[in-house]
Design a protein around this motif. Sequence first.
Motif, PDB file in Angstrom:
ATOM      1  N   ASP A 258       0.631  -1.251  -0.015  1.00  0.00           N
ATOM      2  CA  ASP A 258       0.041  -0.145  -0.024  1.00  0.00           C
ATOM      3  C   ASP A 258       0.897   1.149  -0.039  1.00  0.00           C
ATOM      4  OD1 ASP A 258      -2.587  -0.797  -0.262  1.00  0.00           O
ATOM      5  OD2 ASP A 258      -3.018  -0.637   1.838  1.00  0.00           O
ATOM      6  N   ASN A 261       0.606   3.388  -3.122  1.00  0.00           N
ATOM      7  CA  ASN A 261      -0.845   3.805  -3.856  1.00  0.00           C
ATOM      8  C   ASN A 261      -0.767   5.376  -3.801  1.00  0.00           C
ATOM      9  OD1 ASN A 261      -2.180   4.830  -1.533  1.00  0.00           O
ATOM     10  ND2 ASN A 261      -2.859   2.596  -1.043  1.00  0.00           N
ATOM     11  N   THR A 263      -2.866   7.496  -2.878  1.00  0.00           N
ATOM     12  CA  THR A 263      -3.167   8.369  -1.567  1.00  0.00           C
ATOM     13  C   THR A 263      -1.955   8.382  -0.815  1.00  0.00           C
ATOM     14  OG1 THR A 263      -4.905   6.744  -1.544  1.00  0.00           O
ATOM     15  CG2 THR A 263      -4.756   8.507   0.187  1.00  0.00           C
ATOM     16  N   GLN A 264      -1.025   7.304  -0.796  1.00  0.00           N
ATOM     17  CA  GLN A 264       0.097   7.474   0.117  1.00  0.00           C
ATOM     18  C   GLN A 264       1.090   8.529  -0.429  1.00  0.00           C
ATOM     19  OE1 GLN A 264      -1.757   6.282   2.582  1.00  0.00           O
ATOM     20  NE2 GLN A 264      -0.064   5.388   3.257  1.00  0.00           N
TER      21      GLN A 264
END
Length: 374
Positions: A258, A261, A263-264
């Motif tokens: 994650d 991704n 958002t990160q």
Amino acid sequence: MDFDDTWHPATHPSGAVLPSLLALAEALPRKPSGLELLLAFNVGIEVQGRLLRFSREAHNIPERFHPPSVVGVMGSAAASAKLLSLSALQCSHALAVAASSAGAPLANTATQTKPLHIGNATRRGLEAAQLVQLGLKGNPAILDMDYGFGIYYKDYNPSAMPDCADGGFDWALEKQDVAFKRIPAHLGMHWVADAALAARAKIEAVRSFESSEIRKITLRVPPSKYINCPLPTSQHQARHSFQFNACSALLDNNLTVDSFNNTQINRKDLKELLSKVKMETPEDNKPNFEKMYGAVELETNDGQRYAARCNTFYGHWRKPLRQEDLIQKFKSNASTVLTSEGVDGIVDVIENIENEKDCASLFSYLKMENQQKV
Ligand SMILES: *[C@@H]1O[C@H](CO)[C@@H](O)[C@H](O)[C@H]1NC(C)=O
Ligand SMILES: *[C@@H]1O[C@H](CO)[C@@H](O)[C@H](O)[C@H]1NC(C)=O
Ligand SMILES: *[C@@H]1O[C@H](CO)[C@@H](O)[C@H](O)[C@H]1NC(C)=O
Ligand SMILES: *[C@@H]1O[C@H](CO)[C@@H](O)[C@H](O)[C@H]1NC(C)=O
């Protein structure tokens, strides 16, 4: 996803070979035994390792061609030729045909086209072996010529293979194991991520970690243009950025699937940390997966310094992943597309592959698709 195994001299050995063999084995009227499949796979890996040893340039992190597009297509052709039981002369022709499909520029790494290189390599290698089976010929001396396979290296210097009959043959794969990644990113990122985690732990031994308290982050890494990306804006750039991997590890005390991704990548606090990074490339840090290191030094607002260095990350061939961690990596990915019966079945078959009478059981597990897949 940049999660595949990496060898030294640098290439991703399995990704170009395994898909060809699975496709071929599935299509063959007589299913090969587990041992035949394993032997063909090892031939495909071995050919890549041998070719990479014919150039000093190839020992360093590449600068011109993406290695799977050069040696991967040759490995795919060799493995496919082996599984098709082609003659020795036909094998030379298969490598010659494959050589005409080799070579993709490194400038396409950190874009969506990088993964396409290895897919293309596996496909073109398989196709080369099948075309030769149908009678196509190339130049069987392609590996011995400067203007043959030699065009891909500035210092190509092939040597004859020792004769198996003299007992002089040993597998490159036995001398040099592959690295398995823990992070879905370029292999070089693992050194800097582990050093960042260790530097953060040093802060946490005396106080809590606050990213706003960090004034300056110094990274000491080997020189390499394509993994130096100060402000990545896509997952592919993030997977090729020393800066991003160090800062994400610092911020989250971890790096996971994650972490890459959107958002990160677009987090404000991450961008703030990135703006504090200074990258240095010390003389003694060589762009080479056998010799490189990653070092991170953090300076806090009150002038304290916390430094850590990683010479060998967990997953490198000098510090291999434990079998349970390797299986866990496989399971967490495969379970997104296969049922748990399929995932466990594949693990069982592979752990015992040399004793499998035929590989039909492998294909039955590979077909157990998880209906909830994303
Ligand atoms: C795929 O292979 C073909 C034939 O070798 C080549 O012309 C093409 O450039 C390759 N494409 C990619 C994206 O690697
Ligand atoms: C890091 O992430 C992995 C994968 O999600 C997880 O298994 C592990 O426990 C995490 N480690 C820490 C220190 O949080
Ligand atoms: C990205 O990962 C974070 C952390 O696991 C998660 O909360 C978020 O929903 C993910 N975003 C996307 C777009 O997948
Ligand atoms: C599993 O691998 C696929 C293909 O590389 C990737 O798209 C997917 O995100 C991975 N899933 C996990 C949970 O690692």
